[in-house]
Design an enzyme around this catalytic site. Structure first.
Site, PDB file in Angstrom:
ATOM      1  N   LYS A  14       0.833  -1.215   0.000  1.00 13.96           N
ATOM      2  CA  LYS A  14       0.000   0.000   0.000  1.00 13.96           C
ATOM      3  C   LYS A  14       0.869   1.268   0.000  1.00 13.96           C
ATOM      4  O   LYS A  14       0.646   2.186  -0.770  1.00 13.96           O
ATOM      5  CB  LYS A  14      -0.919   0.041   1.244  1.00 13.96           C
ATOM      6  CG  LYS A  14      -1.790  -1.175   1.430  1.00 13.96           C
ATOM      7  CD  LYS A  14      -2.729  -1.011   2.626  1.00 13.96           C
ATOM      8  CE  LYS A  14      -2.061  -0.814   3.971  1.00 13.96           C
ATOM      9  NZ  LYS A  14      -1.310  -1.980   4.477  1.00 13.96           N
ATOM     10  N   ARG A  89      -8.488   1.122  10.007  1.00 17.27           N
ATOM     11  CA  ARG A  89      -8.093  -0.260  10.292  1.00 17.27           C
ATOM     12  C   ARG A  89      -9.177  -0.988  11.069  1.00 17.27           C
ATOM     13  O   ARG A  89      -9.064  -2.190  11.302  1.00 17.27           O
ATOM     14  CB  ARG A  89      -6.813  -0.246  11.104  1.00 17.27           C
ATOM     15  CG  ARG A  89      -5.534  -0.240  10.242  1.00 17.27           C
ATOM     16  CD  ARG A  89      -4.459  -0.797  11.020  1.00 17.27           C
ATOM     17  NE  ARG A  89      -3.202  -1.210  10.562  1.00 17.27           N
ATOM     18  CZ  ARG A  89      -2.227  -0.516  10.014  1.00 17.27           C
ATOM     19  NH1 ARG A  89      -2.411   0.717   9.667  1.00 17.27           N
ATOM     20  NH2 ARG A  89      -1.065  -1.061   9.791  1.00 17.27           N
ATOM     21  N   ARG A 125      12.321  -6.835   5.078  1.00 16.46           N
ATOM     22  CA  ARG A 125      12.258  -5.411   4.735  1.00 16.46           C
ATOM     23  C   ARG A 125      13.232  -4.587   5.572  1.00 16.46           C
ATOM     24  O   ARG A 125      13.415  -4.836   6.758  1.00 16.46           O
ATOM     25  CB  ARG A 125      10.824  -4.910   4.971  1.00 16.46           C
ATOM     26  CG  ARG A 125      10.648  -3.424   4.695  1.00 16.46           C
ATOM     27  CD  ARG A 125       9.205  -3.039   4.583  1.00 16.46           C
ATOM     28  NE  ARG A 125       8.514  -3.037   5.861  1.00 16.46           N
ATOM     29  CZ  ARG A 125       7.248  -2.656   6.013  1.00 16.46           C
ATOM     30  NH1 ARG A 125       6.537  -2.292   4.960  1.00 16.46           N
ATOM     31  NH2 ARG A 125       6.669  -2.685   7.195  1.00 16.46           N
ATOM     32  N   ARG A 158      12.674  -2.050  10.771  1.00 15.65           N
ATOM     33  CA  ARG A 158      11.647  -1.485  11.667  1.00 15.65           C
ATOM     34  C   ARG A 158      11.490  -2.411  12.864  1.00 15.65           C
ATOM     35  O   ARG A 158      11.509  -3.630  12.703  1.00 15.65           O
ATOM     36  CB  ARG A 158      10.312  -1.404  10.912  1.00 15.65           C
ATOM     37  CG  ARG A 158      10.034  -0.032  10.333  1.00 15.65           C
ATOM     38  CD  ARG A 158       8.828  -0.029   9.444  1.00 15.65           C
ATOM     39  NE  ARG A 158       7.600  -0.496  10.073  1.00 15.65           N
ATOM     40  CZ  ARG A 158       6.393  -0.390   9.520  1.00 15.65           C
ATOM     41  NH1 ARG A 158       6.266   0.153   8.334  1.00 15.65           N
ATOM     42  NH2 ARG A 158       5.321  -0.831  10.137  1.00 15.65           N
ATOM     43  N   ARG A 169       0.879  -8.835  13.861  1.00 11.40           N
ATOM     44  CA  ARG A 169       0.281  -7.801  13.005  1.00 11.40           C
ATOM     45  C   ARG A 169      -0.657  -8.442  11.984  1.00 11.40           C
ATOM     46  O   ARG A 169      -1.720  -7.899  11.680  1.00 11.40           O
ATOM     47  CB  ARG A 169       1.370  -6.997  12.295  1.00 11.40           C
ATOM     48  CG  ARG A 169       2.082  -6.039  13.243  1.00 11.40           C
ATOM     49  CD  ARG A 169       3.381  -5.522  12.654  1.00 11.40           C
ATOM     50  NE  ARG A 169       3.201  -4.637  11.533  1.00 11.40           N
ATOM     51  CZ  ARG A 169       4.139  -4.399  10.598  1.00 11.40           C
ATOM     52  NH1 ARG A 169       5.302  -4.979  10.675  1.00 11.40           N
ATOM     53  NH2 ARG A 169       3.897  -3.565   9.623  1.00 11.40           N
TER      54      ARG A 169
HETATM   55  P1  AMP Z   1       1.834   0.560   9.272  1.00  8.50           P
HETATM   56  O1  AMP Z   1       3.063   1.368   9.021  1.00  8.50           O
HETATM   57  O2  AMP Z   1       0.637   1.037   8.536  1.00  8.50           O
HETATM   58  O3  AMP Z   1       2.075  -0.930   9.131  1.00  8.50           O
HETATM   59  O4  AMP Z   1       1.467   0.784  10.838  1.00  8.50           O
HETATM   60  C1  AMP Z   1       2.372   0.432  11.851  1.00  8.50           C
HETATM   61  C2  AMP Z   1       1.636   0.352  13.181  1.00  8.50           C
HETATM   62  O5  AMP Z   1       1.065   1.627  13.507  1.00  8.50           O
HETATM   63  C3  AMP Z   1       0.465  -0.626  13.246  1.00  8.50           C
HETATM   64  O6  AMP Z   1       0.892  -1.954  13.504  1.00  8.50           O
HETATM   65  C4  AMP Z   1      -0.347  -0.040  14.411  1.00  8.50           C
HETATM   66  O7  AMP Z   1       0.256  -0.346  15.648  1.00  8.50           O
HETATM   67  C5  AMP Z   1      -0.178   1.474  14.176  1.00  8.50           C
HETATM   68  N1  AMP Z   1      -1.254   2.032  13.336  1.00  8.50           N
HETATM   69  C6  AMP Z   1      -1.113   2.618  12.114  1.00  8.50           C
HETATM   70  N2  AMP Z   1      -2.298   3.002  11.643  1.00  8.50           N
HETATM   71  C7  AMP Z   1      -3.232   2.653  12.566  1.00  8.50           C
HETATM   72  C8  AMP Z   1      -4.646   2.771  12.644  1.00  8.50           C
HETATM   73  N3  AMP Z   1      -5.370   3.326  11.663  1.00  8.50           N
HETATM   74  N4  AMP Z   1      -5.251   2.289  13.768  1.00  8.50           N
HETATM   75  C9  AMP Z   1      -4.561   1.732  14.770  1.00  8.50           C
HETATM   76  N5  AMP Z   1      -3.226   1.578  14.761  1.00  8.50           N
HETATM   77  C10 AMP Z   1      -2.547   2.041  13.659  1.00  8.50           C
END
Ligand code: AMP
Length: 211
Positions: A14, A89, A125, A158, A169
């Site tokens: 994404k 989410r 990654r 990360r 996740r």
């Molecule tokens: P991402 O970079 O999108 O994979 O997000 C990394 C982490 O940020 C996720 O595993 C969640 O802990 C948190 N996070 C990001 N976006 C959201 C969201 N919309 N709702 C809740 N937690 C989020």
């Protein structure tokens, strides 16, 4: 303001695709994960709260995330087409987004890909600490080990891309995704993309879908 939401598991591409779309002027990429990671780096109260959840692969609570997205969208110009990457989410977040009077959701694009491919993608990654440029230990290494090709900063893993956190996740993703897919299907604006194909092909498909 026009909005397209990108749905899909962590690692489904994404963010990479949304970043590419910003090469076209009217698209803005908004990643809630990136916003939270900057807050952690800066040590703000949001960052301190978010880190507790992110380090374990859990979602940051809806109230925090809804407040954050409302605040962020308020500051964007009305003519822009925002690609929301990582939000919503949960169905509660999707409902809150729907209730925003200044935004119109054009479509929700679901990036579909099998979990076993995602574990390999995510645990391999690496990202630039400074500019976020993604790399992969096998398929896309930087020219100089550990140094970003784009800005020269350090390339790191990360903290939530370790195997145990990745597995959590993915579980969290599956526990929420069906609800979101049903939500946008009922509204008639769900579009599906096969996320296991060449990035250029996916980008072309997205350009057609979002035209
Ligand atoms: P991402 O970079 O999108 O994979 O997000 C990394 C982490 O940020 C996720 O595993 C969640 O802990 C948190 N996070 C990001 N976006 C959201 C969201 N919309 N709702 C809740 N937690 C989020």
């Amino acid at each position: 303001m026009q909005l397209t939401v990108f749905l899909g598991a962590p690692g489904s591409g994404k963010g990479t695709q949304a970043k590419k779309l910003t090469q076209h002027d009217h698209f803005i990429h908004l990643s809630t994960g990136d916003i939270l990671r900057s807050a952690i780096k800066e040590g703000t109260p949001l960052g301190v709260e978010a880190k507790k959840f992110m380090d374990h692969g859990e979602l940051v609570p809806d109230t925090t995330m809804i407040g954050l997205i409302q605040e962020t969208l308020k500051n964007l110009a009305p003519h822009q087409h925002v690609i929301l990457d990582g939000f919503p989410r949960t169905v509660a977040q999707a409902e809150a987004l729907e209730a925003q009077s200044t935004t119109k959701i054009r479509s929700a694009v679901l990036f579909e890909i099998a979990d076993d491919l995602l574990v390999e993608r995510l645990t391999g990654r690496r990202v630039c600490k400074q500019c976020g440029q993604p790399y992969h230990v096998r398929h896309m290494r930087p020219q100089h080990e550990g140094k970003c090709d784009a800005c020269g900063s350090e390339v790191v893993q990360r903290s939530d891309d370790t195997e145990s956190v990745v597995k959590r996740r993915l579980e969290v993703f599956h526990s929420q995704n069906k609800g979101l897919v049903d939500f946008y299907s009922k509204k008639g604006n769900l579009k599906r993309v096969n996320a296991n194909q060449a990035p250029e092909k996916i980008q072309n498909l997205l350009m057609e879908l979002l035209a």
